[in-house]
Design a protein around this motif. Structure first.
Motif, PDB file in Angstrom:
ATOM      1  N   ARG A  63       0.839  -1.199   0.000  1.00 18.53           N
ATOM      2  CA  ARG A  63       0.000   0.000   0.000  1.00 18.53           C
ATOM      3  C   ARG A  63       0.871   1.245   0.000  1.00 18.53           C
ATOM      4  O   ARG A  63       1.945   1.267   0.606  1.00 18.53           O
ATOM      5  CB  ARG A  63      -0.903   0.017   1.221  1.00 18.53           C
ATOM      6  CG  ARG A  63      -1.885  -1.118   1.209  1.00 18.53           C
ATOM      7  CD  ARG A  63      -2.784  -1.022   2.390  1.00 18.53           C
ATOM      8  NE  ARG A  63      -3.665  -2.186   2.391  1.00 18.53           N
ATOM      9  CZ  ARG A  63      -4.573  -2.406   3.295  1.00 18.53           C
ATOM     10  NH1 ARG A  63      -4.745  -1.556   4.277  1.00 18.53           N
ATOM     11  NH2 ARG A  63      -5.334  -3.465   3.227  1.00 18.53           N
ATOM     12  N   ALA A  64       0.379   2.261  -0.650  1.00 21.60           N
ATOM     13  CA  ALA A  64       1.083   3.533  -0.660  1.00 21.60           C
ATOM     14  C   ALA A  64       1.026   4.142   0.729  1.00 21.60           C
ATOM     15  O   ALA A  64       0.053   3.972   1.468  1.00 21.60           O
ATOM     16  CB  ALA A  64       0.457   4.472  -1.678  1.00 21.60           C
ATOM     17  N   SER A  65       2.053   4.858   1.059  1.00 18.48           N
ATOM     18  CA  SER A  65       2.118   5.506   2.358  1.00 18.48           C
ATOM     19  C   SER A  65       1.040   6.581   2.442  1.00 18.48           C
ATOM     20  O   SER A  65       0.746   7.265   1.472  1.00 18.48           O
ATOM     21  CB  SER A  65       3.495   6.125   2.547  1.00 18.48           C
ATOM     22  OG  SER A  65       3.516   6.871   3.735  1.00 18.48           O
ATOM     23  N   ARG A  66       0.458   6.788   3.591  1.00 15.38           N
ATOM     24  CA  ARG A  66      -0.577   7.802   3.776  1.00 15.38           C
ATOM     25  C   ARG A  66       0.030   9.145   4.161  1.00 15.38           C
ATOM     26  O   ARG A  66      -0.666  10.123   4.312  1.00 15.38           O
ATOM     27  CB  ARG A  66      -1.563   7.354   4.835  1.00 15.38           C
ATOM     28  CG  ARG A  66      -2.361   6.164   4.377  1.00 15.38           C
ATOM     29  CD  ARG A  66      -3.343   5.785   5.437  1.00 15.38           C
ATOM     30  NE  ARG A  66      -4.070   4.608   4.996  1.00 15.38           N
ATOM     31  CZ  ARG A  66      -5.378   4.513   5.007  1.00 15.38           C
ATOM     32  NH1 ARG A  66      -6.110   5.492   5.457  1.00 15.38           N
ATOM     33  NH2 ARG A  66      -5.961   3.423   4.586  1.00 15.38           N
ATOM     34  N   LYS A  67       1.301   9.193   4.329  1.00 15.33           N
ATOM     35  CA  LYS A  67       1.953  10.447   4.688  1.00 15.33           C
ATOM     36  C   LYS A  67       1.977  11.361   3.473  1.00 15.33           C
ATOM     37  O   LYS A  67       2.091  10.920   2.342  1.00 15.33           O
ATOM     38  CB  LYS A  67       3.379  10.189   5.156  1.00 15.33           C
ATOM     39  CG  LYS A  67       3.454   9.469   6.476  1.00 15.33           C
ATOM     40  CD  LYS A  67       4.880   9.308   6.897  1.00 15.33           C
ATOM     41  CE  LYS A  67       4.959   8.572   8.218  1.00 15.33           C
ATOM     42  NZ  LYS A  67       6.336   8.394   8.630  1.00 15.33           N
TER      43      LYS A  67
END
Length: 114
Positions: free
Chosen positions: A97-101
């Motif tokens: 998953r892509a980072s949520r930052k």
């Protein structure tokens, strides 16, 4: 006699009985002594050596008393898992998953829009 797929049940039982008798004599034990060690009756030991029918529990007890029980592993070895079973045991792949930052690691604040 060689025990193979073509021998009759009676011939196999007789050969097994002969081999157990030889093991008992090689120890050396009498039928009565072996029966006491195995926790079975002397008649059961005699029946086994004659090739007569005995229970599986009695056979296991006599084999244990003669120190031959571990050889049962050769008789019916444990089945190794097949290729499909090995595949099903592998852990399932998980999606990355892509980072949520957001940004470069600094926190966003009001007024920083420019």
């Amino acid at each position: 006699m060689t025990i193979d797929d073509f021998a009759s049940n009676e011939a196999v039982a007789k050969e097994l009985g002969d081999r157990l008798r030889q093991a008992r004599i090689g120890y050396p034990l009498t039928q009565a002594q072996l029966a006491r060690r195995a926790g079975v009756s002397q008649r059961t030991v005699a029946n086994l050596e004659r090739g007569a029918d005995v229970t599986t529990g009695s056979l296991v007890s006599v084999l244990r008393a003669l120190g031959l029980l571990s050889r049962m592993e050769m008789l019916v070895p444990a089945q190794e898992p097949g290729p499909l079973e090995l595949l099903s045991e592998e852990p399932r792949r998980q999606r990355v998953r892509a980072s949520r930052k957001t940004g470069t690691g600094t926190a966003w604040k009001w007024g920083d829009e420019q």
